[in-house]
Design a protein around this motif. Structure first.
Motif, PDB file in Angstrom:
ATOM      1  N   VAL A  73      -1.212 -20.355   6.653  1.00  0.00           N
ATOM      2  CA  VAL A  73      -0.176 -20.617   7.724  1.00  0.00           C
ATOM      3  C   VAL A  73       1.113 -20.961   7.466  1.00  0.00           C
ATOM      4  N   ARG A  74       1.203 -21.894   6.488  1.00  0.00           N
ATOM      5  CA  ARG A  74       2.320 -22.463   5.713  1.00  0.00           C
ATOM      6  C   ARG A  74       3.290 -21.460   5.159  1.00  0.00           C
ATOM      7  N   ARG A  75       2.585 -20.277   4.490  1.00  0.00           N
ATOM      8  CA  ARG A  75       3.213 -19.257   3.891  1.00  0.00           C
ATOM      9  C   ARG A  75       3.633 -18.137   4.803  1.00  0.00           C
ATOM     10  N   LEU A  76       3.166 -17.983   5.846  1.00  0.00           N
ATOM     11  CA  LEU A  76       3.465 -17.075   6.786  1.00  0.00           C
ATOM     12  C   LEU A  76       4.653 -17.622   7.664  1.00  0.00           C
ATOM     13  N   GLY A 125       8.599 -15.966   7.186  1.00  0.00           N
ATOM     14  CA  GLY A 125       9.195 -15.609   8.309  1.00  0.00           C
ATOM     15  C   GLY A 125       8.489 -14.697   9.100  1.00  0.00           C
ATOM     16  N   VAL A 126       7.140 -14.560   8.907  1.00  0.00           N
ATOM     17  CA  VAL A 126       6.478 -13.653   9.807  1.00  0.00           C
ATOM     18  C   VAL A 126       6.000 -14.442  10.937  1.00  0.00           C
ATOM     19  N   ARG A 167      -5.945 -12.126  11.157  1.00  0.00           N
ATOM     20  CA  ARG A 167      -6.725 -12.708  12.150  1.00  0.00           C
ATOM     21  C   ARG A 167      -6.307 -14.075  12.496  1.00  0.00           C
ATOM     22  N   LEU A 168      -5.664 -14.914  11.604  1.00  0.00           N
ATOM     23  CA  LEU A 168      -4.900 -15.971  11.774  1.00  0.00           C
ATOM     24  C   LEU A 168      -3.600 -15.852  12.729  1.00  0.00           C
ATOM     25  N   LEU A 169      -3.012 -14.943  12.592  1.00  0.00           N
ATOM     26  CA  LEU A 169      -1.996 -14.492  13.408  1.00  0.00           C
ATOM     27  C   LEU A 169      -2.304 -14.232  14.608  1.00  0.00           C
TER      28      LEU A 169
END
Length: 153
Positions: A41-44, A48-49, A10-12
């Motif tokens: 978001v920081r983790r993504l 490297g997502v 959903r965030l992406l």
């Protein structure tokens, strides 16, 4: 490879539509509070997502009124030839995309220019003189009916 859950997806999706949203806006739209949304978001990004966030410029508004897909067949597939072609691709901003493809050709390029003459100049005066290209086929884009950078998540 990170595991993406429904909230990550959903965030992406939200970020792919508008990466300028504030963390608060993302959190509200994703049904989270601000801190967890920010951490996700920081983790993504760290995993490297999310590779980068950019502005999508309308080519015509930037004076680039011609676009073409160019299929390229190289003379040979030796390491020096491949490296030379790769360096050429990386050095020329007119080349928006380059993909190695299957079939009769080795590469497909997406190239932009101010006008058709600019595309011809690029092909005839810059690319073909490399001396490593066997043949090309150019398909001019008449009208783009869909353009997206968003992945189907």
């Amino acid at each position: 490879m990170p595991d993406l859950d429904d909230i990550d997806r959903r965030l992406l999706r939200l970020l792919q539509r508008d990466a300028t949203r504030s963390t608060q806006e993302l959190a509200e739209a994703a049904g989270l509070s601000t801190s967890p949304a920010w951490r996700r978001v920081r983790r993504l990004i760290e995993e490297g997502v999310i590779g980068r966030q950019v502005a999508l410029v309308a080519p015509a508004k930037a004076g680039l009124h011609a676009m073409a897909y160019v299929q390229v067949s190289l003379m040979d597939h030796t390491e020096p030839t491949l490296a030379r072609f790769d360096a050429f691709v990386q050095d020329h901003d007119q080349i928006m995309e380059c993909a190695t493809i299957t079939g009769s050709y080795d590469y497909q390029l997406k190239v932009v220019a101010a006008d058709p003459e600019g595309l011809e100049h690029f092909l005839m005066r810059q690319m073909l003189p490399l001396g490593i290209i066997r043949s090309t086929v150019t398909h001019f884009v008449l009208r783009q009916t869909k353009y997206t950078t968003a992945l189907p998540l």
